[in-house]
Design a protein around this motif. Structure first.
Motif, short mmCIF file in Angstrom:
data_model
loop_
_atom_site.label_atom_id
_atom_site.label_comp_id
_atom_site.label_asym_id
_atom_site.label_seq_id
_atom_site.Cartn_x
_atom_site.Cartn_y
_atom_site.Cartn_z
N VAL A 132 0.62 -10.90 -0.53
CA VAL A 132 0.89 -9.46 -0.77
C VAL A 132 2.00 -9.34 -1.81
N THR A 179 -4.27 1.07 -1.45
CA THR A 179 -2.92 1.26 -2.02
C THR A 179 -2.49 2.73 -2.05
N GLY A 215 6.25 1.50 4.84
CA GLY A 215 7.18 0.81 3.94
C GLY A 215 8.59 0.79 4.53
N LEU A 252 8.93 -1.77 7.31
CA LEU A 252 9.02 -3.13 6.77
C LEU A 252 10.41 -3.37 6.17
N SER A 266 10.87 -7.71 2.02
CA SER A 266 9.65 -6.97 2.41
C SER A 266 8.97 -6.49 1.15
N ARG A 267 7.64 -6.38 1.22
CA ARG A 267 6.87 -5.90 0.06
C ARG A 267 5.78 -4.99 0.60
N SER A 268 5.55 -3.85 -0.04
CA SER A 268 4.43 -3.03 0.42
C SER A 268 4.06 -1.97 -0.60
N ILE A 303 -0.62 -1.78 2.82
CA ILE A 303 -0.68 -3.25 2.74
C ILE A 303 0.76 -3.72 2.51
N GLY A 304 1.16 -4.72 3.27
CA GLY A 304 2.55 -5.15 3.14
C GLY A 304 2.77 -6.54 3.69
N CYS A 350 -2.13 -5.35 7.18
CA CYS A 350 -3.09 -4.54 6.42
C CYS A 350 -4.00 -3.82 7.44
#
Ligand code: PMP
Length: 445
Positions: A231, A265, A357, A360, A372-374, A378-379, A419
């Protein structure tokens, strides 16, 4: 475990070679059996409930056991259970699905070609690039640039596009005609600004093109957001900088929307979230919510017209699968797209993305968590490597702890991906993150 469950476990161990599974470990530990599913939940045969935090394999957009999809499949099965699409044959379901995909495509597209899987769709996309190069009298323009950590599938050609060692090393891949450039993973807090990193990605791409010779590069392929590579959400300006380079050298752009497509997304396509202008798009997964195996390749006129000319001149496009455009899969996909629109699932992703987000990001402040990524729904959360531990150990251990707590996530190295189905509610997201937080509290104690 009752006798029937034990029997299934035994025959699975005896006869079934699993994808992406340690075979010896499977012999000892046996399978996780899933016997039914409903909404965002799957159940084992003893009735234990799990939240499917990965929507299966990033794919069950509308949730499990959606009655409208069962009906669409049954109705189509009753009328035309199978027919092929070779030599100009068609059926109502596949023709309508092609029309629907062209009508919702975020950039002008001309035609759709169907396959059964995302891997086959990407394989097909590259063969279209090759066929077009020959048709245009540019037979050298056939190399394709992908990216390290990309995931584009597992057929020999799409596995070559994939940029993960596990998919290459034991298979003597990638093919020579596939090249890889940088992963767009900007690490905040590094001693490079985001802008400088983006410029470096574009400069590396251009250097690779010039080294190989622009006349030899046919296409560049990328997922708008990398999925199975961990991700990886590209930094601001990344896609514009990359597209500027491709345009300078007359290189086609293939957007692999197999995960991002149909709302993941927060826009119908990842293309819209990042202003990507592809010549070819591949889609699958959320196209049918994986209720039926189906994928599609959308091409614009730059790709279609030379192919149409060529097949007129020297022979038809010799490519396609027995089940390409299968009527039952097409009918399910059509109904699935109708549900995504009618139930406003893309809007649901948009509405829930800030909460997703923020949860996370909050977990990323915990000790031991690195990043963290999102985007949309989806993250991933990535752990800091622990001293002396091999990469991937913490990720595997943590995803097992989550599973024991009733939450299915996927570990990718030391990152944990999430996800969930796009039908998820605010309360269900809170349950996911409460579970995550509780596991983090006990993990490492
Ligand atoms: N492209 C992407 C972006 C994917 O995530 C995947 C599957 N995870 C594929 C292609 C391959 O799809 P399939 O497994 O249906 O062959």
């Amino acid at each position: 475990m009752n006798d029937q469950i034990a029997r299934i476990s035994d025959i699975d161990v005896a006869h079934h070679l699993h994808s992406y599974t340690d075979a010896r470990r499977h012999e000892n530990e046996g399978p996780l059996q899933i016997s039914r599913a409903e909404g965002i939940y799957v159940f084992d045969p003893e009735g234990r409930r799990y939240i499917e935090g990965m929507a299966g394999l990033w794919s069950v957009a509308v949730g499990f056991s959606e009655a409208r999809l069962l009906r669409a499949a049954a109705e189509q099965m009753a009328v035309l259970p199978y027919y092929h699409t070779f030599t100009g044959r068609t059926n109502a379901a596949v023709a309508k699905l092609a029309e629907k995909l062209i009508s919702i495509a975020p950039v002008p597209m001309s035609k759709v070609l169907f396959t059964n899987s995302g891997s086959e769709a990407n394989d097909t996309a590259i063969k279209l690039v090759w066929y077009r190069a020959n048709a245009l009298g540019m037979p050298k323009k056939k190399k394709v640039i992908s990216r390290l950590k990309a995931y584009h599938g597992v057929t020999a050609l799409s596995a070559s596009l994939t940029g993960l060692p596990n998919n290459h090393l034991s298979f003597d891949l990638p093919f020579d005609c596939i090249l890889h450039t940088l992963t767009p993973h900007y690490r905040a807090g590094s001693n490079e600004t985001e802008e400088a990193f983006v410029q470096r990605c574009a400069a590396e791409l251009e250097a690779l093109i010039l080294r190989e010779g622009p006349e030899t590069i046919g296409a560049f392929i990328g997922e708008p957001v990398m999925g199975a590579g961990g991700v990886i959400v590209p930094p601001t300006g990344y896609w514009k900088a990359m597209q500027d380079v491709l345009a300078r050298h007359d290189i086609l752009l293939i957007a692999d929307e197999v995960i991002c497509g149909f709302g993941r997304t927060g826009s119908m396509f990842g293309r819209e979230t990042y202003d990507i202008r592809p010549d070819i798009m591949t889609v699958s997964k959320q196209l049918s919510s994986s209720y039926q195996p189906i994928a599609a390749v959308l091409v614009n006129d730059r790709v279609y017209q030379p192919i149409a000319d060529e097949s007129h001149r020297i022979g038809v496009f010799g490519h396609g699968y027995t089940a390409s455009g299968h009527p039952v899969a097409a009918a399910v996909a059509l109904e699935n797209l109708r549900i995504i629109e009618a139930d406003r699932l893309v809007e649901n992703v948009q509405a829930l993305a800030p909460l997703f987000g923020a949860c996370l990001d909050e977990l990323a402040t915990r000790p031991g968590v690195f990043e963290s990524r999102s985007v949309g729904l989806i993250g991933a959360l990535e752990f800091e490597p622990r001293d002396g531990q091999a990469q991937g150990v913490i990720g595997t251990q943590f995803s097992r702890a989550l599973l024991e707590s009733g939450l299915i996530c996927r570990s990718i190295g030391d990152a944990i991906a999430l996800c969930p189905p796009m039908i998820i509610t605010e309360d269900q997201i809170k349950v996911i993150f409460d579970t995550f937080a509780q596991c983090l509290d006990t993990f490492g104690q």
